[in-house]
Scaffold this motif. Sequence first.
Motif, mmCIF file in Angstrom:
data_model
loop_
_atom_site.group_PDB
_atom_site.id
_atom_site.type_symbol
_atom_site.label_atom_id
_atom_site.label_comp_id
_atom_site.label_asym_id
_atom_site.label_seq_id
_atom_site.Cartn_x
_atom_site.Cartn_y
_atom_site.Cartn_z
ATOM 1 N N MET A 1 -2.949 44.056 26.850
ATOM 2 C CA MET A 1 -2.700 45.439 26.529
ATOM 3 C C MET A 1 -3.906 45.936 25.746
ATOM 4 S SD MET A 1 0.134 46.346 23.543
ATOM 5 C CE MET A 1 0.895 44.779 23.693
ATOM 6 N N ASP A 2 -4.482 47.069 26.185
ATOM 7 C CA ASP A 2 -5.605 47.633 25.441
ATOM 8 C C ASP A 2 -5.092 48.565 24.351
ATOM 9 O OD1 ASP A 2 -5.092 50.116 26.582
ATOM 10 O OD2 ASP A 2 -6.710 49.989 28.038
ATOM 11 N N SER A 3 -6.007 49.008 23.499
ATOM 12 C CA SER A 3 -5.583 49.784 22.321
ATOM 13 C C SER A 3 -4.960 51.125 22.679
ATOM 14 C CB SER A 3 -6.762 49.980 21.370
ATOM 15 O OG SER A 3 -7.798 50.676 22.017
ATOM 16 N N SER A 4 -5.260 51.670 23.861
ATOM 17 C CA SER A 4 -4.680 52.966 24.240
ATOM 18 C C SER A 4 -3.197 52.859 24.593
ATOM 19 C CB SER A 4 -5.454 53.576 25.405
ATOM 20 O OG SER A 4 -5.345 52.763 26.548
ATOM 21 N N GLU A 5 -2.756 51.691 25.053
ATOM 22 C CA GLU A 5 -1.345 51.526 25.397
ATOM 23 C C GLU A 5 -0.590 50.683 24.373
ATOM 24 O OE1 GLU A 5 -1.669 47.981 28.628
ATOM 25 O OE2 GLU A 5 -2.283 49.959 29.333
ATOM 26 N N ARG A 6 -1.231 50.352 23.274
ATOM 27 C CA ARG A 6 -0.612 49.570 22.210
ATOM 28 C C ARG A 6 0.386 50.448 21.448
ATOM 29 N NH1 ARG A 6 -5.016 47.996 18.516
ATOM 30 N NH2 ARG A 6 -5.663 46.647 20.204
ATOM 31 N N PRO A 7 1.567 49.907 21.120
ATOM 32 C CA PRO A 7 2.555 50.672 20.334
ATOM 33 C C PRO A 7 1.983 51.090 18.970
ATOM 34 C CG PRO A 7 3.546 48.687 21.250
ATOM 35 C CD PRO A 7 2.080 48.597 21.510
ATOM 36 N N LEU A 8 2.440 52.226 18.492
ATOM 37 C CA LEU A 8 1.944 52.780 17.234
ATOM 38 C C LEU A 8 2.158 51.820 16.066
ATOM 39 C CD1 LEU A 8 0.691 55.130 15.671
ATOM 40 C CD2 LEU A 8 2.994 56.093 15.458
ATOM 41 N N GLY A 77 -5.962 42.296 17.638
ATOM 42 C CA GLY A 77 -6.389 43.602 18.138
ATOM 43 C C GLY A 77 -6.894 43.516 19.567
ATOM 44 N N LYS A 78 -7.385 42.314 19.930
ATOM 45 C CA LYS A 78 -7.835 42.067 21.305
ATOM 46 C C LYS A 78 -6.738 41.395 22.120
ATOM 47 C CE LYS A 78 -12.640 41.713 19.966
ATOM 48 N NZ LYS A 78 -13.843 40.879 19.904
ATOM 49 N N SER A 79 -5.512 41.424 21.578
ATOM 50 C CA SER A 79 -4.305 40.875 22.230
ATOM 51 C C SER A 79 -4.376 39.370 22.472
ATOM 52 C CB SER A 79 -4.029 41.605 23.547
ATOM 53 O OG SER A 79 -3.699 42.944 23.294
ATOM 54 N N LYS A 80 -4.998 38.649 21.561
ATOM 55 C CA LYS A 80 -5.074 37.186 21.674
ATOM 56 C C LYS A 80 -3.982 36.549 20.821
ATOM 57 C CE LYS A 80 -8.873 37.260 24.078
ATOM 58 N NZ LYS A 80 -8.834 37.007 25.493
ATOM 59 N N LYS A 81 -3.188 35.679 21.445
ATOM 60 C CA LYS A 81 -2.108 35.005 20.722
ATOM 61 C C LYS A 81 -2.637 34.144 19.584
ATOM 62 C CE LYS A 81 1.437 34.962 24.240
ATOM 63 N NZ LYS A 81 2.370 34.214 25.052
ATOM 64 N N SER A 82 -3.814 33.552 19.763
ATOM 65 C CA SER A 82 -4.367 32.690 18.718
ATOM 66 C C SER A 82 -4.593 33.461 17.420
ATOM 67 C CB SER A 82 -5.679 32.052 19.183
ATOM 68 O OG SER A 82 -6.654 33.047 19.438
ATOM 69 N N GLY A 83 -4.813 34.754 17.512
ATOM 70 C CA GLY A 83 -5.013 35.576 16.324
ATOM 71 C C GLY A 83 -3.805 35.554 15.404
#
Length: 131
Positions: A1-8, A77-83
Motif C-alpha cells: 500500500m502506498d502513502s496515497s491509499e494508506r488510512p489516515l 512507512g514503506k509497508s515493510k512488516k520488518s519495520g
Amino acid sequence: MDSSERPLLLSSAIALSKLGSGLATIAYLGAFIFYQRALLWIEKLTNSQTPEMLDRFYILAMAAISFVSLLGVIKMGKSKKSGFFFYLAAQISLIVVPTIHIGTNAFSTTNLIFTLIFIAIYSSFYRSFNS
C-alpha cells in the motif's frame, strides 16, 4: 500500500512516530556530543539524583535505540512488516533500558501508555504491510 491509499490513522501514527523518534535521536546525539552542558540542562529539568547516573555510553545507547525506532517507522512507512519488529523492539528497549540503568525513578507511565497506543495502531495494520 502506498502513502496515497494508506488510512489516515496509520499515516498520522507514522508521521508522529517519525517526528518523535527523529527528535529523540537528535536530542540524544546532541547530549552525547555536548555531554557536560547536557548534564546541566538535565539537572535543571529532572530530579537531582538522575544526572550522576547518565554516563555517555547510556546516552549513546539511547540514541542508537531511538534510531532503530526511527528505522522501524520508516520501514513501516514503506509497508515493510520488518519495520514493526524494529519499532517494537526499540520501544520496549526505550522503556526497559532506563528502568534498569537508572531505576524505577526512570519509569514513565505516560511513555508506556503512548507506546502501547502506537503499538496497538501498528499491529492493527500489520496484515496490510508487505513481507
